[in-house]
Design an enzyme around this catalytic site. Structure first.
Site, PDB file in Angstrom:
ATOM      1  N   CYS A 160      79.641  62.478  37.556  1.00 14.04           N
ATOM      2  CA  CYS A 160      80.849  62.639  36.731  1.00 14.04           C
ATOM      3  C   CYS A 160      80.501  62.837  35.269  1.00 14.04           C
ATOM      4  CB  CYS A 160      81.749  61.422  36.910  1.00 14.04           C
ATOM      5  SG  CYS A 160      82.407  61.224  38.579  1.00 14.04           S
TER       6      CYS A 160
ATOM      7  N   GLU B 290      77.452  61.083  33.770  1.00 11.02           N
ATOM      8  CA  GLU B 290      76.240  60.326  33.528  1.00 11.02           C
ATOM      9  C   GLU B 290      75.163  61.211  32.886  1.00 11.02           C
ATOM     10  OE1 GLU B 290      78.269  60.396  36.387  1.00 11.02           O
ATOM     11  OE2 GLU B 290      77.107  59.265  37.863  1.00 11.02           O
TER      12      GLU B 290
END
Length: 831
Positions: free
Chosen positions: A473, A475
């Site tokens: 997502c 990171e």
């Protein structure tokens, strides 16, 4: 420009395609593993990949210029039965998948249930994980006794508990007949639960493939690197790994050759002159890449796609494997081809559009639990990173970066795209990305200064940190040099509150999972309560990191991936698979969920119990234990206590303290590969399902209601506008959150219709990033439109929203996630 007609046909075909379960990958992998028992795990994997690449169906679809398919059907995720997560779903929730719309050939279904699943029973990562967690006392089984059910019913209520079940058949007898199977499924599904209601899934993944190595060296060069390393001397284990890399690289050559043969065969029978020429060009490209280094933009895009596709086949669906900084990877080829007149921007745009369409052809097999459905296209996130600085710290935004923006708009799919912004980024870049919200809700903004500082803090060289990509997502991870496992391990901040009130027991599971930190009724100061809270949180982190290390040891001992490892810096040099610490950088992650819910609860306890003394601790404990039944006035009073997201220094300081101490707890934990854990504050869109397992909280939230998403304030908490919310988050030192966080906001419909509105959003982003923010994403859609889409899904099939770091089709999400998106605060204006 508009979408190229050939790509429009591919997009239409993709959106209309049925979802299938294809067992080719599972069958071929299993056949190979049956034959290689006792061999080194790297060699077993290489032989299995060879079998898959030799035996799976290969296809070239009409209108394609880029080739490489993952299964025998257009939409069918590659099934990695060896992990065990698929096995659980098939064995217990297969009917729910079929109800969602997944189809399977009868012969394939017979083979899946009659042969493949039985053979893997007891041999999967999941089976080994459950065994070792139980042996170390790290499990927290879900009690299904009448007493346990009564306790759970008292805390949650029947309506809330029913949301956890998949759809039941009509008729009382039919529902009763399904009940035993559902109870078994619920118990089996608790296998990811770690003592203290932490979560440790079966999968690692979440990695950035080393595409730059493939483009520069080709798999022939990577094979030669393995040979050269072997010639310098190695142990038996090292030799087995290097032999596996060599076989895997050659298997990639042979896999690509199958498309050469197919393209030539199709060209021989193709009556259309243009299509025949395209097929012959495909054959020419595949005869070279990815085996040899790419020489042109067309070859580079084909090499990236073919490698990305093959990696997903080998690892299986549900992996979150990322292509990385595509504008930077492909820019040298684009620039050279344009300068020598071999490439036009229009043709490059067609190739980029097709690449994005292909990256959207992925799904996660997830049954409908708690109203959460994640089977939509693009849910197995292949995050595309664009913009930002280069290794020298200079702005790297280029013409291809803008071309990707145009392609994302033209394709209008649920592309998860992350747009890096630095202090050196042109204002035109920030405005152009902001303007994308006029057409799609796909973009997310990421701050280079915050991300790079966080990565340097965690041990990256500055030059490597500047090349970071977004994986999963939001990171931030190294660009083809890191084994990070950024997702799959998590704790929940509100759970620590539950453990304090129940002296170490969780309300949902009912087990003594934490220490007895004393009777909260005897706490005379808020500091006493807060210290008990951090004691529980520390034990939760202890449990979940121990569990994850045990799981990772299973991967290191049994299931290697020499294909991915061959592309990752460090693995060949160290002659070690990425699962065993071969990468240059090695980390793992612990996510923290529900920050806003926990901080609002702590604020309410401090304000109403200890400062104003309007509520006793006994009243609060009893209200939480019974989901506020008969205590609505108390619930409302708690909900109106000072809340996070309103630029209130006292509440924000509480949030900063929780985050700082959590990050310190996490970073102090070593991994089995020589690195350390990093914290993240993201929800993956699962805050709805995760909230279903949490009892009522002291912020007035009802039992089973969604937790706050990611690091965002709780839905409805922000009352002073977006700038105040950003000020609150900026008081948290986000450079300590090594694996990122997500701030989700909604903009008023129509704001971006004018250039002034676009400029306002760009200034808002710049201001937040100057204050230390890391990530922000917007949904430029009003609640009225979202509710209309719920009522008439067919009319809004293309409505894209940002969920929690990733993009999704609103109408394909479960109702509970839709409701949570609607409940997010919609600001009326933007400064």
């Amino acid at each position: 420009m508009t979408l190229h007609p050939a790509n429009d046909a591919q997009r239409t075909r993709l959106l209309a395609a049925e979802h299938w379960l294809c067992i080719e990958r599972a069958r071929l992998y299993t056949e190979s593993y049956r034959e290689t028992g006792g061999a080194h795990p790297s060699w077993r994997a290489a032989r299995a990949f060879q079998r898959i690449f030799q035996g799976m169906t290969v296809r070239i679809e009409p209108d394609e210029l880029l080739v490489g398919n993952r299964s025998s059907k257009l939409i069918a995720p590659p099934l990695a039965l060896e992990r065990g997560d698929f096995s659980f779903i098939f064995q217990h929730l297969f009917a729910a998948l079929q109800a969602f719309g997944y189809r399977i050939d009868p012969d394939a279904q017979a083979a899946l249930f009659g042969d493949l699943l039985p053979w893997w029973e007891g041999q999967t990562v999941r089976a080994a994980k459950l065994e070792v967690l139980a042996a170390h006392g790290l499990t927290s089984a879900l009690g299904l006794s009448p007493r346990a059910f009564y306790r759970r019913l008292r805390a949650f209520g029947l309506t809330s508990l029913k949301k956890l079940l998949p759809p039941l058949p009509a008729g009382r007898l039919a529902r009763l007949s399904r009940l035993p199977a559902l109870l078994r499924a619920i118990r089996a599904g608790a296998g990811d639960n770690v003592k203290g209601r932490g979560r440790c899934t079966d999968t690692q993944a979440h990695i950035v493939v080393g595409h730059q190595r493939v483009l520069a060296r080709g798999f022939s060069g990577l094979r030669d690197d393995a040979r050269a390393r072997r010639d310098r001397g190695c142990t038996d284990d090292e030799r087995a790994f290097l032999d596996a890399v060599e076989l895997t690289c050659e298997s990639m050559r042979d896999f690509s050759q199958r498309f050469v043969d197919l393209a030539r065969a199709q060209a021989d029978g193709e009556p259309d002159t243009q299509r025949r020429r395209e097929l012959l060009d495909i054959a020419t490209r595949c005869a070279r890449v990815p085996w040899l280094p790419a020489r042109s933009f067309e070859e580079a895009v084909q090499a990236v796609w073919f490698t990305q596709n093959a990696v997903l086949i080998t690892y299986g669906a549900g992996s979150g494997i990322t292509p990385g900084r595509l504008d930077q990877l492909l820019w040298p080829f684009y620039e050279a081809d344009v300068q020598r007149g071999a490439l036009t921007p229009a043709h490059a745009l067609r190739l980029v559009e097709e690449l994005l369409i292909k990256l959207n052809n992925n799904v996660v097999i997830w049954p409908n639990l708690g109203g959460v459905e994640l089977n939509h296209l693009g849910s197995d996130v292949e995050n595309v990173t664009l913009g930002g600085v280069d290794a020298r710290g200079e702005d790297a935004t280029n013409a291809l970066s803008y071309l990707f923006v145009e392609a994302i708009e033209n394709t209008n799919l649920a592309t998860t795209a992350s747009f890096r912004v630095s202090a050196k980024s042109p204002d035109a870049w920030v405005r152009r990305v902001a303007a994308m919200y006029r057409k799609t809700n796909s973009p997310a903004f990421l701050c280079d200064e915050t991300a790079i500082a966080a990565m340097v803090r965690d041990g990256y060289a500055l030059e490597d940190a500047r090349q970071y990509c977004l994986v999963g997502c939001v990171e931030p991870s190294g660009n083809g040099d890191t084994a990070g496992a950024t997702g799959g391990t998590k704790v929940y901040f509100p759970t620590a509150l539950d453990l304090v009130f129940n002296r170490g027991r969780t309300s949902f599971f009912g087990n003594q999972d934490g220490p007895d930190t004393g009777d909260p009724l005897r706490f005379t100061r808020f500091e006493d309560f807060l210290e008990a809270y951090f004691q529980q949180l520390q034990v939760m982190v202890d449990h979940v990191t121990q569990a994850t290390n045990l799981r990772d040891a299973i991967w290191a001992a049994r299931f290697h991936n020499p294909l991915i490892s061959s592309t990752i810096d460090g693995c060949v040099e160290r002659a070690r698979d990425m699962t065993a610490g071969g990468a240059r950088y090695n980390f793992s992650a612990v996510g923290g969920g529900g920050l806003g819910t926990a901080v609002d609860s702590l604020s309410a306890i401090r304000t109403l119990v200890f400062e104003r003394r309007e509520v006793t601790m006994g009243e609060l404990r009893d209200a939480l234990a019974t989901d506020f039944r008969g205590r609505e006035a108390l619930r409302r009073r708690l909900a109106h206590a000072p809340r996070f997201g309103n630029d209130e220094p006292a509440v924000d300081a509480l949030a900063a303290d929780v985050v700082a101490r959590f990050c310190a707890m996490v970073c102090a934990k070593p991994t089995i590969t020589g690195g350390h854990y990093k914290a993240s504050l993201i929800s993956y869109g699962l805050n709805v399902y995760e909230g279903a397992l949490e009892p009522a909280t002291a912020d007035g939230r009802r039992a089973g209601a969604p937790l706050s998403n990611s690091m965002s304030p709780s839905n409805g908490a922000e009352q002073r506008g977006p700038t105040a919310a950003m000020h609150s988050l900026a008081r948290i030192d986000q450079t300590h959150i090594g694996y990122g966080n997500s701030l989700n906001m909604r903009l008023p419909l129509g704001l971006l219709d004018s250039d002034k509105g676009v400029e306002s959003v760009a200034h808002l982003v710049r201001g937040y990033f100057r204050s230390g923010g890391f990530h922000v994403q917007f949904n430029a859609v009003d609640g009225k439109t979202l509710r209309a889409a719920q009522e008439d899904p067919e009319a809004y099939r293309d409505l894209i929203v940002r969920v929690s770091g990733y993009s999704a089709y609103f109408t394909r999400l479960g109702r509970s996630i839709q409701d949570d998106l609607i409940a997010r605060t919609e600001f009326a204006s933007c400064p």
